[in-house]
Design a protein around this motif. Structure first.
Motif, PDB file in Angstrom:
ATOM      1  N   ILE A  23       0.838  -1.206   0.000  1.00  6.35           N
ATOM      2  CA  ILE A  23       0.000   0.000   0.000  1.00  6.35           C
ATOM      3  C   ILE A  23       0.870   1.252   0.000  1.00  6.35           C
ATOM      4  O   ILE A  23       0.630   2.212  -0.754  1.00  6.35           O
ATOM      5  CB  ILE A  23      -0.946  -0.013   1.218  1.00  6.35           C
ATOM      6  CG1 ILE A  23      -1.998  -1.122   1.070  1.00  6.35           C
ATOM      7  CG2 ILE A  23      -1.612   1.350   1.404  1.00  6.35           C
ATOM      8  CD1 ILE A  23      -2.814  -1.359   2.332  1.00  6.35           C
ATOM      9  N   ALA A  24       1.910   1.242   0.831  1.00 15.79           N
ATOM     10  CA  ALA A  24       2.793   2.407   0.920  1.00 15.79           C
ATOM     11  C   ALA A  24       3.497   2.658  -0.410  1.00 15.79           C
ATOM     12  O   ALA A  24       3.581   3.812  -0.884  1.00 15.79           O
ATOM     13  CB  ALA A  24       3.805   2.194   2.045  1.00 15.79           C
ATOM     14  N   ALA A  25       4.010   1.595  -1.025  1.00 14.33           N
ATOM     15  CA  ALA A  25       4.717   1.761  -2.290  1.00 14.33           C
ATOM     16  C   ALA A  25       3.794   2.300  -3.381  1.00 14.33           C
ATOM     17  O   ALA A  25       4.172   3.186  -4.171  1.00 14.33           O
ATOM     18  CB  ALA A  25       5.325   0.428  -2.721  1.00 14.33           C
ATOM     19  N   ARG A  26       2.581   1.779  -3.429  1.00 16.31           N
ATOM     20  CA  ARG A  26       1.632   2.211  -4.457  1.00 16.31           C
ATOM     21  C   ARG A  26       1.245   3.679  -4.292  1.00 16.31           C
ATOM     22  O   ARG A  26       0.977   4.395  -5.261  1.00 16.31           O
ATOM     23  CB  ARG A  26       0.395   1.306  -4.403  1.00 16.31           C
ATOM     24  CG  ARG A  26      -0.722   1.723  -5.325  1.00 16.31           C
ATOM     25  CD  ARG A  26      -1.761   0.650  -5.539  1.00 16.31           C
ATOM     26  NE  ARG A  26      -2.028  -0.174  -4.390  1.00 16.31           N
ATOM     27  CZ  ARG A  26      -2.879   0.124  -3.405  1.00 16.31           C
ATOM     28  NH1 ARG A  26      -3.515   1.302  -3.429  1.00 16.31           N
ATOM     29  NH2 ARG A  26      -3.077  -0.714  -2.414  1.00 16.31           N
ATOM     30  N   ARG A  27       1.207   4.154  -3.055  1.00 14.41           N
ATOM     31  CA  ARG A  27       0.784   5.521  -2.765  1.00 14.41           C
ATOM     32  C   ARG A  27       1.969   6.496  -2.633  1.00 14.41           C
ATOM     33  O   ARG A  27       1.773   7.669  -2.336  1.00 14.41           O
ATOM     34  CB  ARG A  27      -0.042   5.549  -1.479  1.00 14.41           C
ATOM     35  CG  ARG A  27      -1.418   4.893  -1.605  1.00 14.41           C
ATOM     36  CD  ARG A  27      -2.123   4.843  -0.254  1.00 14.41           C
ATOM     37  NE  ARG A  27      -3.514   4.425  -0.365  1.00 14.41           N
ATOM     38  CZ  ARG A  27      -4.544   5.226  -0.542  1.00 14.41           C
ATOM     39  NH1 ARG A  27      -4.340   6.546  -0.646  1.00 14.41           N
ATOM     40  NH2 ARG A  27      -5.771   4.766  -0.601  1.00 14.41           N
ATOM     41  N   GLY A  28       3.193   5.983  -2.777  1.00 10.46           N
ATOM     42  CA  GLY A  28       4.362   6.860  -2.671  1.00 10.46           C
ATOM     43  C   GLY A  28       4.693   7.246  -1.248  1.00 10.46           C
ATOM     44  O   GLY A  28       5.196   8.348  -0.984  1.00 10.46           O
ATOM     45  N   LEU A  29       4.451   6.344  -0.314  1.00 11.58           N
ATOM     46  CA  LEU A  29       4.721   6.588   1.099  1.00 11.58           C
ATOM     47  C   LEU A  29       5.793   5.625   1.601  1.00 11.58           C
ATOM     48  O   LEU A  29       6.237   4.722   0.894  1.00 11.58           O
ATOM     49  CB  LEU A  29       3.447   6.408   1.940  1.00 11.58           C
ATOM     50  CG  LEU A  29       2.349   7.460   1.831  1.00 11.58           C
ATOM     51  CD1 LEU A  29       1.495   7.222   0.606  1.00 11.58           C
ATOM     52  CD2 LEU A  29       1.477   7.447   3.081  1.00 11.58           C
ATOM     53  N   ARG A  30       6.185   5.820   2.845  1.00 13.49           N
ATOM     54  CA  ARG A  30       7.099   4.905   3.522  1.00 13.49           C
ATOM     55  C   ARG A  30       6.356   4.260   4.690  1.00 13.49           C
ATOM     56  O   ARG A  30       5.605   4.925   5.394  1.00 13.49           O
ATOM     57  CB  ARG A  30       8.319   5.659   4.038  1.00 13.49           C
ATOM     58  CG  ARG A  30       9.378   4.740   4.667  1.00 13.49           C
ATOM     59  CD  ARG A  30      10.617   5.508   5.113  1.00 13.49           C
ATOM     60  NE  ARG A  30      10.415   6.200   6.391  1.00 13.49           N
ATOM     61  CZ  ARG A  30      10.264   7.511   6.506  1.00 13.49           C
ATOM     62  NH1 ARG A  30      10.279   8.290   5.412  1.00 13.49           N
ATOM     63  NH2 ARG A  30      10.086   8.064   7.686  1.00 13.49           N
ATOM     64  N   PHE A  31       6.576   2.956   4.881  1.00  9.64           N
ATOM     65  CA  PHE A  31       5.959   2.237   6.001  1.00  9.64           C
ATOM     66  C   PHE A  31       7.060   1.681   6.896  1.00  9.64           C
ATOM     67  O   PHE A  31       8.103   1.211   6.404  1.00  9.64           O
ATOM     68  CB  PHE A  31       5.092   1.080   5.497  1.00  9.64           C
ATOM     69  CG  PHE A  31       4.548   0.201   6.595  1.00  9.64           C
ATOM     70  CD1 PHE A  31       3.472   0.612   7.366  1.00  9.64           C
ATOM     71  CD2 PHE A  31       5.138  -1.028   6.881  1.00  9.64           C
ATOM     72  CE1 PHE A  31       2.976  -0.187   8.394  1.00  9.64           C
ATOM     73  CE2 PHE A  31       4.651  -1.839   7.904  1.00  9.64           C
ATOM     74  CZ  PHE A  31       3.574  -1.417   8.663  1.00  9.64           C
ATOM     75  N   ASP A  32       6.836   1.726   8.196  1.00  7.84           N
ATOM     76  CA  ASP A  32       7.764   1.115   9.148  1.00  7.84           C
ATOM     77  C   ASP A  32       6.975   0.415  10.247  1.00  7.84           C
ATOM     78  O   ASP A  32       5.816   0.766  10.520  1.00  7.84           O
ATOM     79  CB  ASP A  32       8.699   2.154   9.763  1.00  7.84           C
ATOM     80  CG  ASP A  32       7.962   3.217  10.569  1.00  7.84           C
ATOM     81  OD1 ASP A  32       7.684   2.977  11.763  1.00  7.84           O
ATOM     82  OD2 ASP A  32       7.644   4.287  10.003  1.00  7.84           O
ATOM     83  N   ALA A  33       7.594  -0.586  10.841  1.00  7.48           N
ATOM     84  CA  ALA A  33       6.948  -1.343  11.923  1.00  7.48           C
ATOM     85  C   ALA A  33       8.022  -1.873  12.862  1.00  7.48           C
ATOM     86  O   ALA A  33       9.067  -2.354  12.422  1.00  7.48           O
ATOM     87  CB  ALA A  33       6.127  -2.498  11.369  1.00  7.48           C
TER      88      ALA A  33
END
Length: 418
Positions: A318-328
């Motif tokens: 989801i993050a890649a498709r929307r141009g965001l970064r995700f972390d956990a």
């Protein structure tokens, strides 16, 4: 419920005593009008004394151990044989219900009351423990009482502090317990042959099945993570929809995916987003960052691990498709605890004889049995609670269900005579 047999007068009277004693313990609270009884409080020690009196009244030798558990022993025919351990916890969350924990201790006392009144001695002793702290309400660390028996207190626990800055060590000294004696509570692996715990279900499954009792197969493992989506804040009126890097929209998409993906897996897996924060948090600004929690639980560690990996993979997609970064980042984890199959069978036979069938189900909540299972085989009996409500003043069980539970508990323990 199908084919339930009539209960004996003894079981009904025992259930009435249990309910009355739950009411009596609920009076021991640090907050007027609510039930809050936390570890190493004055109310904790008062509860121990009262439960110790009830234990002694049914022929048990009683003592408070070095971590604050209240313990009792009803001797068997062979004092050297490993004892059968029964119990649950006596502490509570804040503004709690009155059955989570104490119900298991008080029904265990009724099991020994039956043995005592009938002059029955099992081949082994029966011990009961009212664990001092299962909930972790005061110091933010759980299973302190049961880890006292297993001797697995981490060294830094004594330095952990409550909301007033009082450490565990200081609180112990204030009640006459010596922090240097923590390991004196540890029991040898040969002291016990098995551990049985009765507890309210804390869920709706038994009510949905119209059954008073169920047998626990496993206590769910859990993973808890702090997660985040980072995009780009922007003006809510000037950035076109197709140009946005909206962190909150990504989080919302992921939350829906968490729900649908977890439900599709089955296997008693559950996942929850319980906390979410959006920044900068203005009505006219596109959210540039979102922080949210993820809690994933299940009765089998492999399936739990696969689900978690898939959920995190979905978040990254989801993050890649929307141009965001995700972390956990995982900040808590506990392995699933399987209940002993032979002990499950003992409980299931008793339950089936009473209500015509035995329902097997996992526990989504943690219990002292998690710690005890590191040393001894464990099993758990669940009692239906109204609407699955727990950790709340509306927590409720019926006298009839408690009577069935007490009878099943007695029948299971009597089986150890063979």
């Amino acid at each position: 419920m199908i084919a339930a047999i009539p209960l004996s007068t003894e079981a009904e009277q025992a259930a009435l005593r249990v309910m009355a004693r739950c009411d009596r313990l609920a009076e021991l609270s640090e907050t007027p009008g609510e039930l809050t009884r936390v570890y190493l409080s004055a109310q904790h020690i008062q509860a121990n004394r009262l439960v110790g009196e009830w234990m002694a009244a049914v022929g048990m030798t009683t003592w408070q151990d070095s971590v604050g558990n209240i313990c009792g022993r009803y001797e068997g025919l062979d004092p050297q044989a490993p004892a059968l351990l029964l119990g649950s916890h006596l502490d509570s969350v804040r503004n709690a219900g009155r059955y989570d924990g104490p119900l298991g201790v008080l029904t265990a006392i009724e099991v020994v009351a039956h043995l005592h009144s009938q002059g029955i001695r099992l081949p082994m002793a029966v011990e009961i423990v009212g664990f001092a702290d299962e909930e972790g309400t005061r110091f933010g660390i759980t299973l302190l009482g049961s880890r006292g028996l297993t001797g697995t207190w981490p060294q830094d626990w004594l330095q952990r502090t409550d909301g007033q800055g009082i450490s565990v060590a200081e609180a112990m000294l204030g009640l006459g317990l010596n922090p240097a004696d923590i390991l004196a509570a540890q029991r040898d692996v040969n002291d016990f042959c098995a551990y049985l715990e009765l507890h309210i279900e804390q869920g709706p499954c038994l009510q949905s099945a119209d059954l008073p009792l169920g047998v626990v197969t496993a206590i769910n493992g859990a993973r808890r993570l702090n997660c985040g989506f980072v995009g780009h804040a922007g003006h809510a009126g000037t950035v076109p929809m197709g140009h946005r890097q909206d962190a909150l929209a990504a989080a919302a998409e992921w939350m829906v995916a968490i729900e649908t993906m977890t439900a599709a897996r089955g296997d008693n897996l559950v996942a929850t987003v319980g906390k979410i924060e959006s920044f900068p948090g203005a009505v006219n600004v596109i959210p540039g960052e979102v922080r949210l929690s993820l809690d994933v639980r299940g009765p089998e560690d492999n399936a739990l691990g696969v689900l978690l990996a898939d959920l995190l993979g979905k978040a990254n997609e989801i993050a890649a498709r929307r141009g965001l970064r995700f972390d956990a980042e995982q900040f808590y984890g506990i392995q699933a605890t399987a209940c002993d199959p032979a002990l499950q069978q003992r409980l299931a036979q008793s339950v089936e004889a009473l209500q015509g069938q035995s329902m097997l189900l996992p526990s989504g909540a943690g219990h002292d049995a998690i710690a005890i299972a590191e040393r001894w085989p464990v099993a758990m009996l669940f009692v239906r609670c109204k609407d699955g409500i727990s950790h709340h003043p509306d927590e409720s069980v019926t006298v009839e269900d408690v009577a069935y539970a007490t009878q099943a508990y007695i029948d299971t323990v009597l089986g150890f005579a063979q």
